[in-house]
Motif scaffolding. Sequence first.
Motif, PDB file in Angstrom:
ATOM      1  N   ALA A 122      -8.140   8.393  17.929  1.00  0.00           N
ATOM      2  CA  ALA A 122      -6.961   9.263  17.922  1.00  0.00           C
ATOM      3  C   ALA A 122      -5.728   8.383  17.799  1.00  0.00           C
ATOM      4  O   ALA A 122      -5.737   7.207  18.190  1.00  0.00           O
ATOM      5  CB  ALA A 122      -6.895  10.114  19.187  1.00  0.00           C
ATOM      6  N   LEU A 123      -4.683   8.949  17.234  1.00  0.00           N
ATOM      7  CA  LEU A 123      -3.382   8.295  17.201  1.00  0.00           C
ATOM      8  C   LEU A 123      -2.577   8.792  18.391  1.00  0.00           C
ATOM      9  O   LEU A 123      -2.311   9.991  18.511  1.00  0.00           O
ATOM     10  CB  LEU A 123      -2.654   8.617  15.897  1.00  0.00           C
ATOM     11  CG  LEU A 123      -3.069   7.814  14.665  1.00  0.00           C
ATOM     12  CD1 LEU A 123      -2.531   8.473  13.406  1.00  0.00           C
ATOM     13  CD2 LEU A 123      -2.566   6.382  14.769  1.00  0.00           C
ATOM     14  N   ASP A 127       0.836  -1.192   0.000  1.00  0.00           N
ATOM     15  CA  ASP A 127       0.000   0.000   0.000  1.00  0.00           C
ATOM     16  C   ASP A 127       0.875   1.248   0.000  1.00  0.00           C
ATOM     17  O   ASP A 127       1.839   1.357   0.761  1.00  0.00           O
ATOM     18  CB  ASP A 127      -0.899   0.011   1.238  1.00  0.00           C
ATOM     19  CG  ASP A 127      -1.729  -1.256   1.338  1.00  0.00           C
ATOM     20  OD1 ASP A 127      -2.759  -1.318   0.670  1.00  0.00           O
ATOM     21  OD2 ASP A 127      -1.309  -2.171   2.085  1.00  0.00           O
ATOM     22  N   GLU A 128       0.517   2.198  -0.873  1.00  0.00           N
ATOM     23  CA  GLU A 128       1.272   3.443  -0.942  1.00  0.00           C
ATOM     24  C   GLU A 128       1.251   4.173   0.400  1.00  0.00           C
ATOM     25  O   GLU A 128       2.255   4.719   0.848  1.00  0.00           O
ATOM     26  CB  GLU A 128       0.693   4.338  -2.041  1.00  0.00           C
ATOM     27  CG  GLU A 128       1.423   5.671  -2.207  1.00  0.00           C
ATOM     28  CD  GLU A 128       2.872   5.485  -2.588  1.00  0.00           C
ATOM     29  OE1 GLU A 128       3.706   6.310  -2.176  1.00  0.00           O
ATOM     30  OE2 GLU A 128       3.182   4.500  -3.293  1.00  0.00           O
ATOM     31  N   ALA A 129       0.075   4.174   1.048  1.00  0.00           N
ATOM     32  CA  ALA A 129      -0.027   4.845   2.345  1.00  0.00           C
ATOM     33  C   ALA A 129       0.871   4.173   3.376  1.00  0.00           C
ATOM     34  O   ALA A 129       1.489   4.831   4.210  1.00  0.00           O
ATOM     35  CB  ALA A 129      -1.471   4.841   2.829  1.00  0.00           C
ATOM     36  N   ALA A 130       0.953   2.859   3.320  1.00  0.00           N
ATOM     37  CA  ALA A 130       1.803   2.144   4.268  1.00  0.00           C
ATOM     38  C   ALA A 130       3.268   2.493   4.053  1.00  0.00           C
ATOM     39  O   ALA A 130       4.024   2.672   5.004  1.00  0.00           O
ATOM     40  CB  ALA A 130       1.585   0.647   4.143  1.00  0.00           C
ATOM     41  N   GLU A 149       4.618  11.727  10.370  1.00  0.00           N
ATOM     42  CA  GLU A 149       4.330  10.874   9.219  1.00  0.00           C
ATOM     43  C   GLU A 149       2.947  10.234   9.329  1.00  0.00           C
ATOM     44  O   GLU A 149       2.193  10.180   8.354  1.00  0.00           O
ATOM     45  CB  GLU A 149       5.400   9.790   9.104  1.00  0.00           C
ATOM     46  CG  GLU A 149       6.774  10.334   8.719  1.00  0.00           C
ATOM     47  CD  GLU A 149       7.829   9.246   8.684  1.00  0.00           C
ATOM     48  OE1 GLU A 149       7.542   8.141   9.197  1.00  0.00           O
ATOM     49  OE2 GLU A 149       8.927   9.489   8.156  1.00  0.00           O
ATOM     50  N   LEU A 150       2.596   9.748  10.523  1.00  0.00           N
ATOM     51  CA  LEU A 150       1.277   9.143  10.687  1.00  0.00           C
ATOM     52  C   LEU A 150       0.167  10.168  10.526  1.00  0.00           C
ATOM     53  O   LEU A 150      -0.908   9.862   9.998  1.00  0.00           O
ATOM     54  CB  LEU A 150       1.177   8.480  12.069  1.00  0.00           C
ATOM     55  CG  LEU A 150       2.040   7.236  12.270  1.00  0.00           C
ATOM     56  CD1 LEU A 150       1.969   6.763  13.713  1.00  0.00           C
ATOM     57  CD2 LEU A 150       1.605   6.118  11.331  1.00  0.00           C
ATOM     58  N   GLY A 151       0.413  11.374  10.970  1.00  0.00           N
ATOM     59  CA  GLY A 151      -0.587  12.427  10.803  1.00  0.00           C
ATOM     60  C   GLY A 151      -0.849  12.750   9.349  1.00  0.00           C
ATOM     61  O   GLY A 151      -1.982  13.081   8.973  1.00  0.00           O
ATOM     62  N   ARG A 152       0.192  12.657   8.506  1.00  0.00           N
ATOM     63  CA  ARG A 152       0.009  12.926   7.075  1.00  0.00           C
ATOM     64  C   ARG A 152      -0.773  11.805   6.397  1.00  0.00           C
ATOM     65  O   ARG A 152      -1.537  12.045   5.463  1.00  0.00           O
ATOM     66  CB  ARG A 152       1.373  13.079   6.393  1.00  0.00           C
ATOM     67  CG  ARG A 152       2.049  14.411   6.658  1.00  0.00           C
ATOM     68  CD  ARG A 152       3.122  14.689   5.620  1.00  0.00           C
ATOM     69  NE  ARG A 152       4.161  13.665   5.647  1.00  0.00           N
ATOM     70  CZ  ARG A 152       5.331  13.797   6.261  1.00  0.00           C
ATOM     71  NH1 ARG A 152       5.585  14.909   6.926  1.00  0.00           N
ATOM     72  NH2 ARG A 152       6.231  12.836   6.230  1.00  0.00           N
ATOM     73  N   VAL A 153      -0.577  10.561   6.879  1.00  0.00           N
ATOM     74  CA  VAL A 153      -1.256   9.423   6.253  1.00  0.00           C
ATOM     75  C   VAL A 153      -2.712   9.344   6.689  1.00  0.00           C
ATOM     76  O   VAL A 153      -3.622   9.210   5.875  1.00  0.00           O
ATOM     77  CB  VAL A 153      -0.512   8.115   6.588  1.00  0.00           C
ATOM     78  CG1 VAL A 153      -1.299   6.907   6.094  1.00  0.00           C
ATOM     79  CG2 VAL A 153       0.877   8.133   5.957  1.00  0.00           C
ATOM     80  N   PHE A 154      -2.940   9.435   7.998  1.00  0.00           N
ATOM     81  CA  PHE A 154      -4.305   9.335   8.531  1.00  0.00           C
ATOM     82  C   PHE A 154      -4.844  10.744   8.754  1.00  0.00           C
ATOM     83  O   PHE A 154      -4.978  11.209   9.885  1.00  0.00           O
ATOM     84  CB  PHE A 154      -4.308   8.516   9.819  1.00  0.00           C
ATOM     85  CG  PHE A 154      -3.826   7.110   9.630  1.00  0.00           C
ATOM     86  CD1 PHE A 154      -4.677   6.125   9.152  1.00  0.00           C
ATOM     87  CD2 PHE A 154      -2.510   6.761   9.914  1.00  0.00           C
ATOM     88  CE1 PHE A 154      -4.235   4.822   8.968  1.00  0.00           C
ATOM     89  CE2 PHE A 154      -2.059   5.462   9.741  1.00  0.00           C
ATOM     90  CZ  PHE A 154      -2.922   4.489   9.254  1.00  0.00           C
ATOM     91  N   THR A 155      -5.104  11.406   7.659  1.00  0.00           N
ATOM     92  CA  THR A 155      -5.530  12.803   7.714  1.00  0.00           C
ATOM     93  C   THR A 155      -6.863  12.921   8.445  1.00  0.00           C
ATOM     94  O   THR A 155      -7.749  12.078   8.322  1.00  0.00           O
ATOM     95  CB  THR A 155      -5.666  13.371   6.296  1.00  0.00           C
ATOM     96  OG1 THR A 155      -6.582  12.563   5.553  1.00  0.00           O
ATOM     97  CG2 THR A 155      -4.323  13.399   5.602  1.00  0.00           C
ATOM     98  N   GLY A 156      -6.988  13.984   9.211  1.00  0.00           N
ATOM     99  CA  GLY A 156      -8.213  14.223   9.952  1.00  0.00           C
ATOM    100  C   GLY A 156      -8.273  13.527  11.291  1.00  0.00           C
ATOM    101  O   GLY A 156      -9.213  13.745  12.067  1.00  0.00           O
TER     102      GLY A 156
END
Length: 659
Positions: free
Chosen positions: A480-481, A353-356, A453-460
């Motif tokens: 939440a992360l 996965d690109e997001a991964a 990095e996680l914030g950019r992937v899991f937007t919102g």
Amino acid sequence: MAAPGRRRTRSRTPEPLADELPVARVLVDVPLPHLDRPFDYVVPSSMADDAVPGARVAVRFAGADHNGFVLERVAESEHEGSLARLRRVVSSEPVLTPEVARLARTVADRYAGTVADVLRLAVPPRHATTERRPSPARPAPPEAPQAGGWSGHAGGQAMLDALAAGKAPRAVWNPPPGGDWPDLTARAVAATLAGGRGALVVVPDGRDAARVSAALTALIGDGHHVVLEADAGPAKRYRRWLAALRGSAGAVVGTRSAAFAPVRDLGLVCVWDDGDDLHAEPRAPYPHTREVLLLRAHDTGAAALVGGFARTAEAELLLTTGWARPLTADRAGVRRSSPVVRTVGDDYEQARDEAARSARLPSMAWRTVRDGLANGPVLVQVPRSGYLPGVACGRCRAAARCTACAGPLRLGRADEPPRCGWCATAYPSWRCPECGHTTLRATSVGVGRTAEELGRVFTGTPVVVSRGDGVRDEVAAEPALVVATPGAEPLAEGGYAAALLLDGTSMLTRPSLRAAEEALRRWMGAVVLVRPGPDGGNVVVVTDPSAPAVQALVRWDPAGFAGRELAERAELHLPPAARVAELTGADADVTDLLDQVEVPEAAETLGPAPTDDGVRVVIRVPRGSGTALAAALRAAAGVRSARRSGGPVRVRIDPVDLG
């Protein structure tokens, strides 16, 4: 008539001495090894009622004023010649109890230190205003508690019954993942109080102390215990410490130095998570909480409880020698309360996965986070603090180092230049000295970069960061992360929906004797925060699945791992199967100390090896020779101290960070 120009002088009649027991044996606050013994002083009659054993006094010693403690009063001194008088009684409060005085001597001998150094850890500074106030009356003992969660432990009810009956069971305790350890600890304390004896619980940090305190209050009400921790101000801490000394509080819950708290009629000592490095005292003589409490239990005949989700090799040794018995949940209960733990290798390039890939996560880990966020908060454990704590050349992979001090470069933020981690020199125009390249790549990633990095992937999705310089205690049940370093993980309302344990390989490959043990302890500390049971949360650990620590985590088998760890250390002659002394200092000073040491037979001397502070030498002996080694080191330090030559040498016995 007096002669002109001369002053008339009046001779002072010396104040008479105390009628009874006119000699006080005083432990003077002088940390020199060759003076590590009590000294005799005579007691003036005006101080006879106040200079009681345990009182703080001021004396004249070696031409200077020093404080000290009265150990005892005797009729006559064995010293030939005249004795100096006590200068004054600082406080008549007997703050040094006979039990704590014996413990201080034992700890000093165990760790090749001085009693004066131990007492600085054991007895807090005086707060005169607080000392003049009375402590509240002690409440009536509570009733013996119900078993609660102890009913799921083999022998749990028997232990509570023994504590309530005033007996002294000794156990190594490993609760299951869903075990409410603060409540279980509170029930053991309540049973001890019900039996008319005192209890002492030592935990790694203030957050843990607050959880145990809240559990005790909920179980038996206010007034039965006090909390001793470093964050309390001097007046509040001293007031609580006096409550234990005066017997108005039957139980003490606290952090490291609370191991010396003057609990009356001590019936139980309990240390939680004894593998946490916060239990290792960073000040001389560097005692460990677990060892202090075990020495105290042996001296007083108290019960002992060594607890933790993980099990240290030292705790396993207590079981192997028969000193303690295991206290664990049955396997069926462990399976019912364990979340599902999966493993995946840390080769991020295999992620489809690109997001991964953009989050540096294997696909399984990325899907676990995604699915978990649909049900609540997700915990992401990152072993390193900072942003990019390690960087290297982007072309030749040579480590980026400071040209001034050779320290490692690191990035604090994406928009900042790299800086030296030692001298803080900034390099806005860094160039690789090996190949001339100007770009950097990360060799290790910290909690800050991971959160970004996680914030950019899991937007919102809200991203919460918890680390040493800003620890969050709790998070809500909403998605939440939560990105945290080990030990800084917040509690989640209702538990985490999933957990992701990153960079496991870096934890397992640290150059430390306890790397695998510490990795398992940190992972278990995160897993227990996840919703329990096979239908609860999911956990993914990113590292080599074949590592023994990883397999122990998947099976939730701290006992099996600790047994294997102890066997390997015994084969390699490493602690706790052997006793070790680490000497650190300038080369000449370490050599001088070694020349004075009469090491026991079968001792091995390793080194000297260069360090940032000079050199390090390690002396290793069989476990049965540990007392003799400590005594030899104390004697050698006394010889050097009496000569007043050379620089200091730091002596640490069985250091937790060996290697």
